[in-house]
Structures are given as structure tokens and as C-alpha cells.
Design a protein around this motif. Structure first.
Motif, PDB file in Angstrom:
ATOM      1  N   ILE A 228     -43.677  45.697 -16.298  1.00 46.19           N
ATOM      2  CA  ILE A 228     -42.221  45.597 -16.485  1.00 46.19           C
ATOM      3  C   ILE A 228     -41.886  45.608 -17.962  1.00 46.19           C
ATOM      4  N   SER A 229     -42.634  44.808 -18.738  1.00 42.67           N
ATOM      5  CA  SER A 229     -42.430  44.888 -20.200  1.00 42.67           C
ATOM      6  C   SER A 229     -43.696  44.410 -20.892  1.00 42.67           C
ATOM      7  N   ILE A 230     -43.875  44.874 -22.154  1.00 42.93           N
ATOM      8  CA  ILE A 230     -45.059  44.450 -22.924  1.00 42.93           C
ATOM      9  C   ILE A 230     -44.650  44.359 -24.378  1.00 42.93           C
ATOM     10  N   VAL A 231     -44.997  43.236 -25.028  1.00 41.35           N
ATOM     11  CA  VAL A 231     -44.740  43.065 -26.454  1.00 41.35           C
ATOM     12  C   VAL A 231     -46.072  42.696 -27.100  1.00 41.35           C
ATOM     13  N   VAL A 232     -46.512  43.490 -28.061  1.00 41.24           N
ATOM     14  CA  VAL A 232     -47.810  43.235 -28.684  1.00 41.24           C
ATOM     15  C   VAL A 232     -47.575  42.652 -30.080  1.00 41.24           C
ATOM     16  N   SER A 233     -48.275  41.583 -30.413  1.00 43.15           N
ATOM     17  CA  SER A 233     -48.124  40.973 -31.742  1.00 43.15           C
ATOM     18  C   SER A 233     -49.420  41.160 -32.516  1.00 43.15           C
ATOM     19  N   LEU A 234     -49.307  41.874 -33.643  1.00 41.89           N
ATOM     20  CA  LEU A 234     -50.494  42.132 -34.484  1.00 41.89           C
ATOM     21  C   LEU A 234     -50.964  40.809 -35.101  1.00 41.89           C
ATOM     22  N   GLU A 235     -49.973  40.003 -35.566  1.00 42.53           N
ATOM     23  CA  GLU A 235     -50.339  38.756 -36.241  1.00 42.53           C
ATOM     24  C   GLU A 235     -51.032  37.811 -35.268  1.00 42.53           C
ATOM     25  N   LYS A 236     -50.440  37.656 -34.086  1.00 43.49           N
ATOM     26  CA  LYS A 236     -51.003  36.666 -33.144  1.00 43.49           C
ATOM     27  C   LYS A 236     -52.173  37.262 -32.351  1.00 43.49           C
ATOM     28  N   LYS A 237     -52.398  38.566 -32.530  1.00 46.07           N
ATOM     29  CA  LYS A 237     -53.495  39.265 -31.816  1.00 46.07           C
ATOM     30  C   LYS A 237     -53.381  39.032 -30.314  1.00 46.07           C
ATOM     31  N   GLU A 238     -52.157  39.215 -29.803  1.00 44.72           N
ATOM     32  CA  GLU A 238     -52.023  39.062 -28.343  1.00 44.72           C
ATOM     33  C   GLU A 238     -50.904  39.939 -27.824  1.00 44.72           C
ATOM     34  N   ALA A 239     -50.904  40.129 -26.502  1.00 45.98           N
ATOM     35  CA  ALA A 239     -49.871  40.941 -25.853  1.00 45.98           C
ATOM     36  C   ALA A 239     -49.197  40.078 -24.800  1.00 45.98           C
ATOM     37  N   GLU A 240     -47.873  39.991 -24.881  1.00 49.86           N
ATOM     38  CA  GLU A 240     -47.125  39.266 -23.850  1.00 49.86           C
ATOM     39  C   GLU A 240     -46.641  40.300 -22.840  1.00 49.86           C
ATOM     40  N   VAL A 241     -47.088  40.141 -21.581  1.00 47.47           N
ATOM     41  CA  VAL A 241     -46.800  41.184 -20.582  1.00 47.47           C
ATOM     42  C   VAL A 241     -46.057  40.580 -19.393  1.00 47.47           C
ATOM     43  N   THR A 242     -44.965  41.248 -19.001  1.00 46.92           N
ATOM     44  CA  THR A 242     -44.282  40.895 -17.743  1.00 46.92           C
ATOM     45  C   THR A 242     -44.663  41.972 -16.751  1.00 46.92           C
ATOM     46  N   TYR A 243     -45.166  41.544 -15.605  1.00 40.77           N
ATOM     47  CA  TYR A 243     -45.683  42.546 -14.661  1.00 40.77           C
ATOM     48  C   TYR A 243     -45.261  42.215 -13.238  1.00 40.77           C
ATOM     49  N   ASN A 244     -45.407  43.192 -12.375  1.00 42.65           N
ATOM     50  CA  ASN A 244     -45.043  43.036 -10.961  1.00 42.65           C
ATOM     51  C   ASN A 244     -46.281  42.509 -10.233  1.00 42.65           C
ATOM     52  N   THR A 245     -46.190  41.271  -9.732  1.00 42.02           N
ATOM     53  CA  THR A 245     -47.382  40.622  -9.160  1.00 42.02           C
ATOM     54  C   THR A 245     -47.849  41.306  -7.877  1.00 42.02           C
ATOM     55  N   SER A 246     -46.972  42.104  -7.246  1.00 41.56           N
ATOM     56  CA  SER A 246     -47.454  42.756  -6.012  1.00 41.56           C
ATOM     57  C   SER A 246     -48.271  43.994  -6.360  1.00 41.56           C
ATOM     58  N   VAL A 247     -48.247  44.393  -7.624  1.00 37.86           N
ATOM     59  CA  VAL A 247     -48.971  45.617  -8.025  1.00 37.86           C
ATOM     60  C   VAL A 247     -50.153  45.279  -8.927  1.00 37.86           C
ATOM     61  N   LEU A 248     -49.938  44.288  -9.827  1.00 37.48           N
ATOM     62  CA  LEU A 248     -50.970  44.025 -10.837  1.00 37.48           C
ATOM     63  C   LEU A 248     -51.305  42.535 -10.920  1.00 37.48           C
ATOM     64  N   ASP A 249     -52.451  42.249 -11.591  1.00 38.00           N
ATOM     65  CA  ASP A 249     -52.740  40.856 -11.929  1.00 38.00           C
ATOM     66  C   ASP A 249     -53.272  40.846 -13.361  1.00 38.00           C
ATOM     67  N   PRO A 250     -53.252  39.681 -14.016  1.00 37.05           N
ATOM     68  CA  PRO A 250     -53.607  39.617 -15.439  1.00 37.05           C
ATOM     69  C   PRO A 250     -54.951  40.252 -15.777  1.00 37.05           C
ATOM     70  N   SER A 251     -55.971  40.046 -14.935  1.00 40.32           N
ATOM     71  CA  SER A 251     -57.290  40.566 -15.329  1.00 40.32           C
ATOM     72  C   SER A 251     -57.295  42.099 -15.301  1.00 40.32           C
ATOM     73  N   THR A 252     -56.519  42.703 -14.387  1.00 39.53           N
ATOM     74  CA  THR A 252     -56.456  44.174 -14.362  1.00 39.53           C
ATOM     75  C   THR A 252     -55.797  44.677 -15.647  1.00 39.53           C
ATOM     76  N   ILE A 253     -54.767  43.938 -16.080  1.00 39.85           N
ATOM     77  CA  ILE A 253     -54.065  44.351 -17.311  1.00 39.85           C
ATOM     78  C   ILE A 253     -55.018  44.248 -18.493  1.00 39.85           C
ATOM     79  N   ALA A 254     -55.787  43.139 -18.525  1.00 39.25           N
ATOM     80  CA  ALA A 254     -56.745  42.968 -19.632  1.00 39.25           C
ATOM     81  C   ALA A 254     -57.764  44.108 -19.621  1.00 39.25           C
ATOM     82  N   THR A 255     -58.208  44.493 -18.421  1.00 32.13           N
ATOM     83  CA  THR A 255     -59.193  45.590 -18.329  1.00 32.13           C
ATOM     84  C   THR A 255     -58.596  46.883 -18.853  1.00 32.13           C
ATOM     85  N   MET A 256     -57.310  47.122 -18.563  1.00 31.16           N
ATOM     86  CA  MET A 256     -56.680  48.363 -19.032  1.00 31.16           C
ATOM     87  C   MET A 256     -56.686  48.409 -20.559  1.00 31.16           C
ATOM     88  N   ILE A 257     -56.415  47.263 -21.194  1.00 29.32           N
ATOM     89  CA  ILE A 257     -56.391  47.227 -22.670  1.00 29.32           C
ATOM     90  C   ILE A 257     -57.818  47.366 -23.197  1.00 29.32           C
TER      91      ILE A 257
END
Lengths: 73, 77
Positions: B37-66
Motif C-alpha cells: 500500500i505504501s513504502i517509505v525508506v529512510s537512508l539515515e535510519k536504514k529501514e523501510a516503513e511499509v504498509t501492506y495488505n495482510t491478505s496478500v503479504l506478510d512482513p517476512s515476504t516483504i523482507a525477502t523481496m528487499i
């Protein structure tokens, strides 16, 4: 029989070339050598895999990738 | 806000980014994936804040994609 596959990859910084290297490292021993030249944006991969398989992997980095040629080792 | 109740947020730690082109690359590549749904990546914090559709994805799948993009990514929260 391994071949050297040559690609151009749209890399702009060292982080990008590291990302390309890490993606290729995931192929483990199927890839025996990787030579990345950031200035020329070229990536030479010595591998038993086909150029298509490697092209697929490189495309996952989200960068623009073009296959140039393959040559025997 | 109109977002269905299937959406959830996650924070993925992303190592290996060195400049903004890596940030834009991740945001554009992951941003178009099905279920993101949305993704904001922070270079300084070295992290990505992701809003996702739980019926389609889960956090570990998103991490694998990155991770597949060549960065070292794992689920932080």
C-alpha cells in the motif's frame, strides 16, 4: 561448462554495485567469478548458469539490465 | 482514511543502502508490488516503513523481496 556472461547494469553508486554483487553471491557455487566495473556499468559473470537465468536475477535488483554477450572461458 | 482493515504496518531493517538512488530504487521496485500500500525508506535510519495488505503479504515476504534486490533486509517490527 562455464561461460563469461557480460551485462550492463544501471549502477550509480557503490551501494548499487554491492547490491548486484550480493544478488550474484546468492547463486553460490554456480557463479565462480564476478567482475563489476562501476564506471563502465559493466558486470562480467563467470557461471555455469545460462545468461537468461543470470539476467533474471540481476533484474530483481530493480535496476535496468542489458545482456551484452557471452564468451567461453 | 478508506484503507481497508486488511492493512498493517511493518518496519524492515535494510542494510547496504549508500545513497538516495538506492532509496528511490527500493521504493519504486517494492512500491509497485501486489499488496504493497505504501513504502517509505529512510537512508539515515536504514529501514523501510511499509504498509501492506495482510491478505496478500506478510512482513517476512516483504523482507525477502528487499533481500532479493541485494540489500540485507530483515523484519524489525
Amino acid at each position: 561448462m562455464s561461460q563469461v556472461h557480460v551485462f550492463t547494469v544501471e549502477m550509480t553508486c557503490e551501494g548499487c554495485s554491492n547490491a548486484v554483487k550480493r544478488v550474484l553471491d546468492k547463486l553460490g557455487d554456480q557463479v565462480t567469478d564476478v567482475d563489476i566495473n562501476l564506471n563502465e556499468k559493466s558486470v562480467h559473470v563467470t557461471s555455469s548458469l545460462s545468461s537468461d537465468e543470470i539476467l533474471e536475477k540481476l533484474k530483481k535488483t530493480g535496476k535496468e539490465v542489458k545482456y551484452i554477450k557471452s564468451s567461453d572461458v | 482514511t478508506g484503507v481497508n482493515n486488511f492493512s498493517s504496518d511493518t518496519v524492515i531493517s535494510v542494510e547496504g543502502m549508500t545513497c538516495n538512488s538506492c532509496v528511490r530504487n527500493i521504493e519504486s521496485t517494492i512500491g509497485i508490488k501486489d499488496g504493497i500500500i505504501s513504502i517509505v525508506v529512510s537512508l539515515e535510519k536504514k529501514e523501510a516503513e511499509v504498509t501492506y495488505n495482510t491478505s496478500v503479504l506478510d512482513p517476512s515476504t516483504i523482507a525477502t523481496m528487499i533481500d532479493d534486490m541485494g540489500f540485507v533486509a530483515f523484519v524489525k517490527a
